[in-house]
Design an enzyme around this catalytic site. Structure first.
Site, PDB file in Angstrom:
ATOM      1  N   GLU A   1      -4.560  -7.037  -6.831  1.00  0.00           N
ATOM      2  CA  GLU A   1      -3.214  -7.606  -6.987  1.00  0.00           C
ATOM      3  C   GLU A   1      -3.097  -8.911  -6.220  1.00  0.00           C
ATOM      4  O   GLU A   1      -2.560  -9.913  -6.724  1.00  0.00           O
ATOM      5  CB  GLU A   1      -2.167  -6.624  -6.442  1.00  0.00           C
ATOM      6  CG  GLU A   1      -1.646  -5.630  -7.444  1.00  0.00           C
ATOM      7  CD  GLU A   1      -0.498  -4.810  -6.864  1.00  0.00           C
ATOM      8  OE1 GLU A   1      -0.110  -3.852  -7.539  1.00  0.00           O
ATOM      9  OE2 GLU A   1      -0.003  -5.119  -5.763  1.00  0.00           O
TER      10      GLU A   1
ATOM     11  N   ARG B   1       0.871  -1.180   0.000  1.00  0.00           N
ATOM     12  CA  ARG B   1       0.000   0.000   0.000  1.00  0.00           C
ATOM     13  C   ARG B   1       0.900   1.221   0.000  1.00  0.00           C
ATOM     14  O   ARG B   1       1.620   1.491   0.978  1.00  0.00           O
ATOM     15  CB  ARG B   1      -0.880  -0.038   1.262  1.00  0.00           C
ATOM     16  CG  ARG B   1      -1.760   1.194   1.454  1.00  0.00           C
ATOM     17  CD  ARG B   1      -2.854   1.262   0.410  1.00  0.00           C
ATOM     18  NE  ARG B   1      -3.897   2.197   0.785  1.00  0.00           N
ATOM     19  CZ  ARG B   1      -4.339   3.163  -0.022  1.00  0.00           C
ATOM     20  NH1 ARG B   1      -3.796   3.343  -1.217  1.00  0.00           N
ATOM     21  NH2 ARG B   1      -5.328   3.940   0.385  1.00  0.00           N
TER      22      ARG B   1
ATOM     23  N   GLY C   1       2.565   5.616 -20.436  1.00  0.00           N
ATOM     24  CA  GLY C   1       1.562   5.388 -21.454  1.00  0.00           C
ATOM     25  C   GLY C   1       0.967   3.993 -21.466  1.00  0.00           C
ATOM     26  O   GLY C   1       0.057   3.722 -22.211  1.00  0.00           O
TER      27      GLY C   1
ATOM     28  N   THR D   1       3.684   2.597   3.081  1.00  0.00           N
ATOM     29  CA  THR D   1       5.088   2.178   3.217  1.00  0.00           C
ATOM     30  C   THR D   1       5.978   2.502   2.012  1.00  0.00           C
ATOM     31  O   THR D   1       7.152   2.116   1.999  1.00  0.00           O
ATOM     32  CB  THR D   1       5.143   0.644   3.430  1.00  0.00           C
ATOM     33  OG1 THR D   1       4.620  -0.014   2.270  1.00  0.00           O
ATOM     34  CG2 THR D   1       4.380   0.223   4.669  1.00  0.00           C
TER      35      THR D   1
END
Length: 1147
Positions: free
Chosen positions: A89, A22, A55, A26
């Site tokens: 993720e 996160r 991009g 951190t």
């Protein structure tokens, strides 16, 4: 095409570590320090702010980074769960881990308790309150599940390590990561050929989802590639285990002082990463391995095991290893693999694979240049598919010009390559005892391609004991093979190695070697009389030579000669000069009329004098109690069998002795005789009454003894006589006399085509009968009609009955009841004239095989016994109906090739084990009468089937299609089956190829993790090779391992062929398939998942769109749509059918 390649090293990855964290918590503190430490340690690490190109969309780039990393480190901080990005993720990271790709996931709990992650407490609970308000329930549940799984993983907790000091904490993390990244994989050559499929099979077996300890054995001859395959499998699997160990060269290491102890230490060190210095003896090592590994899930390879005690020291019992462990053993000796769950024997490379491997090592290319092709093929022929030899010869020839190649190849024809021989000789040297080594050398020099039974008799005479154990040892160690017809074979390089062992004892003087097999050496030694008392065996064949004459004086010095082959030799002089220790004489085309009286037979075990000029074997009476085999077959001047008394003779072979008119009454004194072969002795009229005294006789072959009047009256009392072959005997009195044989289990009365001038045994395949033979058949059938009803009650022990081509018609079979043959297992009625089966066959509870091929008037087959396994009914031109027994065996095999009037197969309902093979035959113009109900049966049922040589192109409406192979595709979670359609051409491997003798392999594999969902291998025998066309394999859904499939996984289809083993072993010419295009079509029952409207289609095949979220939709058809399409394509062609319930299929 080539086989799919397996992974040969550790899982490929662009990054060593993927960092998930996160950012707000951190990024500039702990994660920044950790990232810096990882990079400084040489660990290639992905962090999104450094690695993201401008991009590019973050999502796709992150997915690739996750998938291509070896380790994912998830830094759980208080705010981690508040980020949707982080949670997505985490879901992807765990998906990669669960696909069994070997990826490692390690959580870091940074100022947070693992239970807060696992149970979503504290700050995680607050975050999920907001998530449940904003996102769909399904997505939130997926995030919760991911956090629960991650919270249960073993990881690093700052509060539990280094007293909360971050620097020390990070140092420990780096140390652990480096340890995990320590490459477990082993080096394997860059260019591997021909091992991928076997490696995949082993990997698939070891990947079975079970907590059992699985053991796999890989065995084969030296240099065949056992260690290489073990390394490939190890590299593919090692990252999926807690720890792993590859123990190399166990046999060589164990020869050192206390040699098993270092191996035990290595095993413990590799698993626990620390020395086991307190092992001072093997027994102590056993205890430590058992106690410390029993809770570890490990992968262990034991390479080159030669003896059971080596295995016992390293892996005595399965319980020594923890649940889910896997063990791989490589060995030259299959006898050490008795505890293995699965064994794999490695075969030699195919010719094209051999050429590819050799070319790589010699020329650094996959194929030789045009001017090196013939020379390369010479080397490949010499190497015989042995990878070791191909690599050694490739390295030897690399960098040389064509003249250099020719020089090396010419030398190979005289003296084997030293490096190859040295490697192979290790197996010879490891044979225990001189007797075993001598057996190997005898076979290498004299007995390749001889029947095992024959070789055992000779070797038994040589060594003085039953050599079966020695032969089995040689077979188990892959030094010899025994083929399907019982002949002993040996790889050419092993043969050359054995012969080189003999040659090296006296390189310059063949007469001083124990064995002389080379024709030039043997002739020179005999002609120049250079033999010595060292010689134990000599083989010479001059049948095709002009020079044939030799003197017996040539053998005067060979006092220890045991084995002698002198085919075609004209020997003159006193036979007293021959060794008294001779145990085997093989003298084909012997010109003598009588064997000389001065020859001593005292130690002779085998006398083989086929095609001789003998009129009598000897004059007078002989008592020989060592002789076991006499073979005088095709000695066409032989008038009378020898006057012989023997307690040892087992076999007397007189096949084709066309002048034989008398069997000497002394045959009654052959008290151990088992087999008497008089086949084709057509002048023989009577057998002596004394034959009934041979209480040991089991097999009597009198086929073709056309003038034999009858059997001796008391032959019915011979309890040992269980097999009588009496084909083509035209005498009514003889046919009546066989009724007395109460103990016969196999009886053959087949009708052959023969005449007085041309005995039946010379032309068994002719179909035109001379008038005299036709009248005989009619007479014999009438006799059979009278014979059978009264004598069957005495033939209850008969197990095999052959009555093929004897003219049996309905007139005869209506009067015959076969139920008296209560022990019958095999019945051959092929080539007869009845329209329905004889009565009583359905009551034969033990009948397993029935042959009615070429019964051209047979209309129906019904009332079959339930125990039947094989029914051969090909070529039955009038056959309309077949009824399968209700309680039929699951492995029932029915061959209906060229029975083109077939209308109905009854009793197939509910037999889902049946596999249909359908050959579309365009060679015969008349269409068959196969009804649509048969096509509907295998389309609408759960049957599997293979249609081959279907004319026309592959349709354009397949769910997926493409040129060549492999083909990538998706399938829905629920479906009934898949139609795999491929179009192929035939490639000649040899310019004289006429057979299509190949194995066809179809594999479906999960593309993402390599797990195999389906494999089908079937052997195709066809003569001549069929025309090309479409090939269709219908795969029932139940055949696929769907438990290993996720709905969004992409699959791959592989199709390839290889020659059958016997074609390779015997160098038969053969074709291979070249896949031009292939396709997959989904068959699914119509349900709500189908879209209601039909899409645009061709005029013959309706199909629908089946929703499939990952790829939009999939084209699919219902079983009825598929049946309606297929039937018109088949109805105008002859169909050759085979129904098969076995595990190994033939088409």
């Amino acid at each position: 095409m080539t086989e799919p390649e397996s992974s040969r090293s550790r899982p490929e990855g662009t990054y060593d570590v993927f960092l998930s964290f996160r950012g707000k918590d951190t990024r500039k503190t702990f994660t920044d320090h950790l990232y810096t430490a990882l990079v400084q340690a040489g660990i290639h690490t992905f962090r999104d702010d450094d690695e993201l190109p401008r991009g590019e969309e973050i999502h796709d780039h992150l997915l690739r980074a996750i998938q291509e990393s070896k380790i994912s480190i998830v830094v759980f901080s208080k705010g981690y769960a508040s980020s949707r990005w982080c949670l997505n993720e985490l879901v992807e990271i765990l998906k990669c881990k669960n696909r069994k790709t070997g990826q490692i996931v390690q959580p870091i709990f940074y100022n947070i308790d693992p239970s807060d992650v696992r149970k979503q407490n504290g700050s995680f609970a607050k975050a999920f309150v907001k998530h449940e308000e904003r996102f769909e329930e399904k997505l939130v549940k997926e995030w919760r599940k991911a956090l629960e799984e991650a919270g249960n993983l073993s990881g690093w907790n700052l509060n539990d390590m280094a007293n909360g000091h971050e620097a020390k904490f990070i140092k420990e993390i780096i140390k652990d990561v480096l340890n995990k990244l320590d490459p477990k994989y082993l080096y394997v050559p860059e260019h591997l050929v021909g091992i991928d499929r076997l490696a995949h099979n082993i990997i698939d077996f070891l990947s079975t989802a079970t907590d059992d300890v699985l053991i796999v054995g890989i065995h084969g001859m030296p240099g065949i590639g056992k260690t290489t395959i073990a390394r490939v499998v190890f590299n593919q699997l090692c990252y999926g285990f807690e720890e792993s160990c590859f123990l190399s060269n166990i046999n060589e290491t164990s020869k050192q002082f206390n040699g098993l102890v270092p191996l035990q230490k290595q095993l413990l060190h590799d698993i626990f990463k620390q020395d086991a210095a307190n092992i001072n003896c093997v027994d102590r090592g056993k205890v430590l391995i058992k106690e410390r590994l029993c809770r570890q899930r490990v992968l262990v390879v034991a390479d080159d095991v030669a003896r059971q005690d080596q295995l016992n020291a390293l892996m005595g019992e399965r319980s020594w290893f923890g649940p889910g462990s896997r063990v791989i053993i490589t060995t030259r000796d299959s006898s050490v693999l008795l505890k293995a769950d699965q064994t794999y024997q490695i075969e030699e490379l195919k010719p094209d694979e051999s050429l590819q491997l050799f070319s790589w090592h010699a020329l650094r290319d996959t194929e030789p240049a045009e001017d090196y092709i013939e020379l390369s093929k010479d080397v490949v022929d010499y190497c015989g598919g042995l990878p070791l030899a191909l690599e050694v010869m490739g390295a030897c020839l690399s960098g040389k010009n064509r003249d250099g190649w020719k020089s090396v190849i010419d030398k190979l024809r005289r003296i084997p390559n030293h490096d190859i021989q040295g490697k192979l000789k290790i197996s010879y040297d490891s044979l225990d005892g001189e007797e075993l080594q001598n057996a190997f050398l005898d076979i290498a020099c004299f007995f390749i391609d001889r029947k095992k039974e024959y070789v055992a008799k000779v070797l038994g005479a040589r060594c003085g004991y039953n050599p079966e154990v020695d032969l089995e040892t040689l077979r188990g160690r892959s030094l010899i093979k025994v083929n399907a017809i019982g002949k002993i074979t040996m790889h050419d390089l092993l043969r050359d190695m054995g012969r080189e062992v003999v040659r090296e004892t006296s390189p310059k003087e063949p007469g001083k070697r124990t064995r002389i097999w080379n024709q030039e050496d043997a002739w020179n030694v005999l002609e120049q009389q250079k033999g010595t008392d060292v010689v134990e065996g000599l083989a010479l064949d001059v049948k095709a030579s002009e020079a044939k004459s030799l003197s017996t004086g040539s053998f005067a010095k060979m006092k220890r000669l045991n084995l002698l082959q002198i085919n075609g030799v004209h020997l003159t002089g006193s036979f007293k000069l021959l060794s008294r220790e001779l145990m085997l004489i093989c003298w084909l085309q012997c010109p003598l009329k009588y064997f000389p009286s001065d020859f001593t037979f005292d130690n002779l075990d085998v006398l083989d004098m086929q095609y001789s000029n003998l009129k009598k074997l000897w004059k007078g009476k002989k008592i020989l109690n060592r002789l076991k085999i006499i073979n005088l077959s095709h000695s066409q001047n032989l008038i009378k069998t020898p006057n012989l008394h023997s307690s040892s003779l087992k076999k007397l072979k007189l096949k084709g002795c066309s002048s034989l008119v008398e069997v000497h009454q002394s045959i009654g004194n052959l008290t151990s005789l088992i087999f008497l072969n008089l086949e084709g002795c057509w002048r023989l009229k009577i057998l002596p009454e004394s034959i009934v005294n041979v209480k040991s006789l089991k097999r009597l072959n009198i086929s073709g003894c056309s003038q034999l009047e009858k059997l001796p009256e008391r032959m019915g009392d011979m309890e040992s006589l269980i097999e009588l072959l009496a084909d083509g005997i035209e005498n009514k009195q003889f046919l009546s006399s066989i009724g007395q044989l109460k103990y016969v289990r196999r009886l053959s009365l087949r009708g052959y085509n023969f005449s007085q001038d041309s005995p039946s045994w010379l032309s068994p395949s002719s179909t035109s009968w001379p008038p005299s033979i036709s009248s005989f058949i009619s007479a014999s059938v009438l006799c059979l009609k009278r014979l059978l009803p009264t004598t069957f009650i005495d033939w209850r022990s008969v197990k095999s009955l052959e009555l093929s081509y004897v003219g049996l018609s309905d007139r005869v079979t209506n009067c015959v009841d076969f139920r008296g043959f209560s022990s019958l297992e095999e019945l051959d009625l092929s080539g007869n004239k009845f329209s329905s089966l004889p009565s009583g066959i359905g009551f034969l509870a033990k009948l397993e095989m029935m042959d009615v091929q070429e019964c051209k008037y047979l209309v129906s087959i019904r009332d079959l016994p339930s125990n039947l396994v094989y029914l051969f009914a090909g070529g039955c031109k009038s056959l309309e109906r077949v009824r399968i027994p209700i309680e039929s065996k699951k492995e029932l095999y029915i061959n209906l090739h060229e029975s083109h009037s077939l209308e109905e197969i009854q009793g197939i309902e509910g037999q889902s084990n049946i596999f249909w093979n359908i050959l579309v035959d365009d060679c015969i113009p008349s269409p068959n009468k196969l009804q649509k109900s048969v096509v509907e049966a295998f389309c609408n049922g759960c049957y599997r089937y293979f249609i081959y040589c279907l004319p026309g192109k592959m349709p354009n409406w397949m769910s997926y299609s493409g040129e060549g192979c492999p083909l990538s595709f998706h399938i829905p979670p629920v479906f009934q089956g898949l139609v795999v359609w491929f179009v192929c051409s035939l490639e000649k491997v040899h310019r004289h190829s006429i057979y299509l003798d190949i194995d066809i392999i179809i594999i479906i594999r999960n593309k993402s993790n390599g797990i195999q969902l389906f494999e089908d291998e079937r052997t195709k025998y066809t003569y001549p090779a069929p025309k090309t066309g479409g090939w269709i394999r219908y795969i029932s859904g139940s055949e696929m391992a769907m438990e290993d499939y996720c709905a969004d996984d992409e699959l791959e289809l592989y199709i390839y062929s290889k020659p059958i083993r016997i074609a390779v072993r015997n160098s038969y010419p053969f074709y291979l398939l070249h896949i031009k295009e292939c396709g997959v079509h989904v068959i699914a029952g119509k349900s709500n998942s189908f879209e209601e409207s039909e899409v645009e289609r061709d005029t013959v095949m309706p199909y629908h769109l089946l929703p499939h979220p990952p790829c939009g939709s999939i084209t699919a058809s219902t079983p009825k749509q598929w049946s309606d399409y297929l039937f018109p394509k088949l109805q105008n062609h002859n169909l050759n059918l085979t129904l098969d319930g076995k595990n190994k299929y033939f088409i």
